[in-house]
Design a protein around this motif. Structure first.
Motif, short mmCIF file in Angstrom:
data_model
loop_
_atom_site.label_atom_id
_atom_site.label_comp_id
_atom_site.label_asym_id
_atom_site.label_seq_id
_atom_site.Cartn_x
_atom_site.Cartn_y
_atom_site.Cartn_z
N SER A 1 0.95 -1.33 -0.04
CA SER A 1 0.65 -0.19 -0.52
C SER A 1 0.74 1.25 -0.40
CB SER A 1 -0.91 0.07 1.41
OG SER A 1 0.23 -0.49 2.65
N PHE A 2 0.32 2.36 -0.74
CA PHE A 2 0.67 3.28 0.00
C PHE A 2 0.52 3.76 1.35
CE2 PHE A 2 1.89 3.73 -4.84
CZ PHE A 2 2.52 4.46 -5.15
N THR A 3 1.60 4.83 2.04
CA THR A 3 1.08 5.23 3.57
C THR A 3 1.26 6.94 3.10
OG1 THR A 3 3.41 5.87 3.86
CG2 THR A 3 2.54 3.27 4.26
N THR A 4 1.25 7.76 4.73
CA THR A 4 1.12 8.96 4.45
C THR A 4 2.62 9.36 4.43
OG1 THR A 4 1.91 9.16 7.15
CG2 THR A 4 -0.38 8.71 6.22
N GLU A 5 3.62 8.44 4.51
CA GLU A 5 4.88 9.19 4.48
C GLU A 5 5.79 8.21 3.44
OE1 GLU A 5 6.85 8.52 7.94
OE2 GLU A 5 5.45 10.48 9.08
N GLY A 6 5.67 7.32 2.60
CA GLY A 6 5.13 7.10 1.35
C GLY A 6 5.03 5.38 0.49
N LEU A 7 5.16 3.96 1.10
CA LEU A 7 4.98 3.23 0.32
C LEU A 7 5.76 1.76 1.62
CD1 LEU A 7 7.07 3.30 -2.56
CD2 LEU A 7 4.73 3.49 -2.35
N ARG A 8 4.62 0.72 1.41
CA ARG A 8 4.93 -0.03 2.63
C ARG A 8 5.10 -1.85 1.00
NH1 ARG A 8 0.55 -0.20 5.82
NH2 ARG A 8 2.15 0.69 6.81
N VAL A 9 6.05 -1.79 1.91
CA VAL A 9 6.62 -2.90 0.48
C VAL A 9 7.17 -4.17 0.97
CG1 VAL A 9 8.51 -3.46 -1.21
CG2 VAL A 9 6.96 -1.39 -1.36
N GLY A 10 6.17 -5.34 0.75
CA GLY A 10 6.09 -6.48 1.60
C GLY A 10 7.33 -6.37 3.12
N GLY A 11 5.42 -6.04 3.45
CA GLY A 11 5.94 -5.73 4.70
C GLY A 11 7.18 -4.67 5.60
N GLU A 12 7.69 -3.82 4.68
CA GLU A 12 8.34 -2.55 4.65
C GLU A 12 8.00 -1.42 4.25
OE1 GLU A 12 13.47 -1.13 4.37
OE2 GLU A 12 12.17 -3.45 3.32
N ASP A 13 8.42 -0.85 6.21
CA ASP A 13 7.55 0.85 5.52
C ASP A 13 9.14 1.29 4.88
OD1 ASP A 13 4.69 1.09 6.06
OD2 ASP A 13 5.52 1.27 9.04
N ILE A 14 8.75 2.43 3.59
CA ILE A 14 9.79 2.64 3.01
C ILE A 14 9.47 4.29 3.24
CG2 ILE A 14 11.60 3.58 1.03
CD1 ILE A 14 10.66 0.08 0.97
N PRO A 15 10.07 5.53 3.90
CA PRO A 15 9.51 6.76 4.16
C PRO A 15 10.06 6.98 2.61
CG PRO A 15 11.32 6.22 5.44
CD PRO A 15 10.70 5.02 4.97
N VAL A 16 9.58 8.26 1.83
CA VAL A 16 10.32 9.10 0.98
C VAL A 16 9.50 10.10 0.58
CG1 VAL A 16 10.62 7.13 -0.70
CG2 VAL A 16 8.69 7.41 -0.59
N ASP A 17 10.29 11.43 0.17
CA ASP A 17 9.01 12.29 -0.14
C ASP A 17 8.62 12.82 -1.24
OD1 ASP A 17 10.93 13.97 2.35
OD2 ASP A 17 13.20 13.05 1.17
N ILE A 18 9.25 12.45 -2.27
CA ILE A 18 8.78 11.79 -3.69
C ILE A 18 8.75 10.70 -4.33
CG2 ILE A 18 9.41 13.01 -5.85
CD1 ILE A 18 11.30 15.05 -4.83
N ILE A 19 7.51 10.56 -5.08
CA ILE A 19 6.69 9.11 -5.20
C ILE A 19 6.52 9.46 -6.62
CG2 ILE A 19 5.77 7.65 -5.41
CD1 ILE A 19 5.24 7.15 -2.49
#
Length: 550
Positions: free
Chosen positions: A361-379
């Motif tokens: 899913s997308f999150t407020t701060e980035g992406l959740r990929v394979g159960g891991e949250d990856i915070p990013v500023d730009i997608i």
């Protein structure tokens, strides 16, 4: 210029890219009253929108240009593969010499078009309130217009900067010191990764299917080099390019199959093609690769050997250049790259295999990929387009039987000659479905199609034809022939946008004409003398006199 709200012409051209510009030039020369509607604020087609970092064409000099002498004789290219700024400047140059704008309305997006069989004319409306009537409707809308964005969970929750590659912010965007995620693995994603990886603090590239990308071998072009070409350009663009399979007149291979050569000789040939750059290693390679799995694997193995040698990280190497091919070589469109593999190999660049760890899913701060949250500023969504047919989906193209074009095509595309569709009389398509569209050099292909269409329109005028309407039988035969040809190739095995397989719910079918440009033009021209595959409705004497008043 002041936009015209009411237009009454012989031919309305929709789309101001290579096809639309060439059509305006040809139709003017034949004495037709014409007008052009362009959805953006300028000429350029796809190059009006593709302004993302690194955006450049993958067709090389001298072939990616119009074969109009007053244009090419007065223009100097800067690079072998021009970028978007240079291509926009090129279209400004085109407009300076051809003055397309005097017959154009910009910011005019067609949203409805109907044909009146009694008078043999189209009425076309735009979202902005323009109205045009015309006898012939020529759609030069291209194949990469409508965005494709997967329906990810939480897409609307993300609070950072979310950009689709075709809607890059005007004036650009800085990624300096930022955390950036790029989703996609097509040519757009590769170009953006190459550029933003040089700027971003951290970059994550999320890939579902690795791209079998070929070396571009970009270089600067001198004035002297180009000036020496001027005397040959017309023959190269009008004869050599058109006489080739896809508009690239590469030298023929030394044999149909690599297995007909010794290992030493075929490796030497592979290296020559690889070092030339561009599509030489793809389009200029052994034709047997499109039909024979063993030959295809031999070529892939050479590519993977060369590519893996450019990366040190074993995990990234296995994702981006796996020993087992992700698909048959050339079954999906290969992209061209400059330093993509080297940049992906950098420590601050992370490569994610979405087949192993998909986006949750997308999150407020980035992406959740394979159960891991990856915070990013730009997608960045480099997720491609609804190719071939997507451009027509918002135009409200109503058929004479009350059905819209997209409704008619929901169970499969049917065109006659890749130029027109049943129940849409006097409507012509350039660079659309069931033509050579994606399998060659765009300007060459559109010029062939426009030349055929203009000759058809001229003949219809000379014969006082009110309208031409493709028969369903001819359209079915054309679709059947394309499908039968596709089944003999390895292209059929890949879930590519060639097959419409990148869009959920879209019928999986070959959307390119596969027999090459020479055979395509011959098939189109063979239909002209007796109007094969068309219903022909003649004008009455009264109608002819009414038309002369319009």
């Amino acid at each position: 210029m002041v936009a015209k709200k009411q237009v009454n012409v012989d031919v309305l051209v929709v789309g101001g890219g290579f096809g639309g510009v060439y059509a305006v030039w040809r139709l003017r020369a034949e004495g037709f009253k014409i007008h052009l509607f362009e959805g953006t604020h300028r000429l350029g087609g796809v190059w009006s929108n593709n302004t993302y970092p690194g955006a450049r064409v993958d067709s090389e000099f001298p072939f990616y240009q119009l074969s109009i002498p007053e244009v090419y004789k007065t223009w100097i290219w800067k690079e072998r593969f021009p970028d978007w700024q240079e291509l926009q400047a090129y279209f400004d140059h085109v407009d300076k010499f051809l003055d397309v704008s005097k017959d154009a309305t910009y910011n005019a997006l067609v949203d409805n078009a109907t044909f009146n069989t009694e008078i043999g004319r189209w009425t076309v409306h735009t979202e902005q309130g323009h109205v045009a009537t015309c006898k012939q409707l020529l759609l030069c809308t291209g194949s990469t217009y409508k965005q494709s964005v997967p329906n990810w969970e939480g897409l609307d929750q993300y609070t950072g900067k979310l950009i689709h590659s075709s809607k890059w912010p005007k004036g650009g965007m800085s990624a300096h010191g930022k955390r950036v995620a790029i989703i996609g693995s097509g040519s757009t994603a590769i170009q953006i990764v190459q550029e933003l990886s040089k700027e971003a603090k951290e970059l994550v590239t999320l890939i579902r299917t690795p791209n079998i990308a070929l070396p571009m071998k970009q270089r600067k072009l001198s004035w002297e080099e180009q000036d020496s070409f001027k005397g040959f350009l017309n023959g190269m663009l009008k004869t050599a390019a058109r006489s080739s399979y896809g508009g690239y007149p590469y030298n023929p291979t030394p044999a149909p199959s690599p297995r007909q050569l010794s290992v030493e000789d075929r490796e030497k040939f592979f290296e020559e093609q690889y070092q030339r750059g561009g599509f030489n290693f793809g389009v200029g390679n052994f034709i047997a690769m499109l039909f024979d799995r063993t030959d295809n694997r031999i070529i892939y193995d050479y590519w993977v050997k060369k590519t893996r040698a450019r990366m040190q990280d074993p995990v990234k190497r296995d994702i981006l250049a796996p020993l087992e091919p992700p698909n048959h070589f050339m079954a999906k469109r290969c992209s061209l790259e400059q330093d993509y593999y080297e940049m992906c190999d950098k420590d601050h660049v992370r490569v994610v295999d979405l087949k192993v760890t998909p986006i949750d899913s997308f999150t407020t701060e980035g992406l959740r990929v394979g159960g891991e949250d990856i915070p990013v500023d730009i997608i960045v969504l480099a997720t491609g387009f609804d190719n071939y047919t997507g451009a027509f989906s918002t135009m409200g193209l109503e058929g004479t039987d009350g059905k819209g074009l997209m409704e008619r095509w929901k169970d499969g595309v049917q065109t006659h000659l890749g130029l027109t569709a049943p129940h849409h009389p006097n409507m012509w398509m350039v660079y659309g479905p069931q033509a050579p569209t994606a399998l060659g050099n765009g300007p060459t292909i559109v010029e062939v199609q426009v030349d055929v269409i203009v000759d058809m329109i001229k003949k219809a005028r000379d014969e006082n034809i009110k309208y031409l309407d493709a028969t369903p039988e001819a359209a079915q035969a054309w679709a059947d022939d394309i499908a039968a040809t596709s089944k003999t190739t390895l292209l059929e095995d890949a879930n590519s946008w060639y097959m419409g397989a990148n869009i959920p719910g879209k019928k999986r079918e070959m959307l390119n004409y596969l027999k090459g440009l020479v055979q395509y033009e011959k098939s189109c021209r063979d239909a002209i003398p007796n109007w094969d595959g068309f219903v022909v409705e003649k004008e009455t004497r009264v109608q002819r006199s009414q038309q002369s008043v319009l």
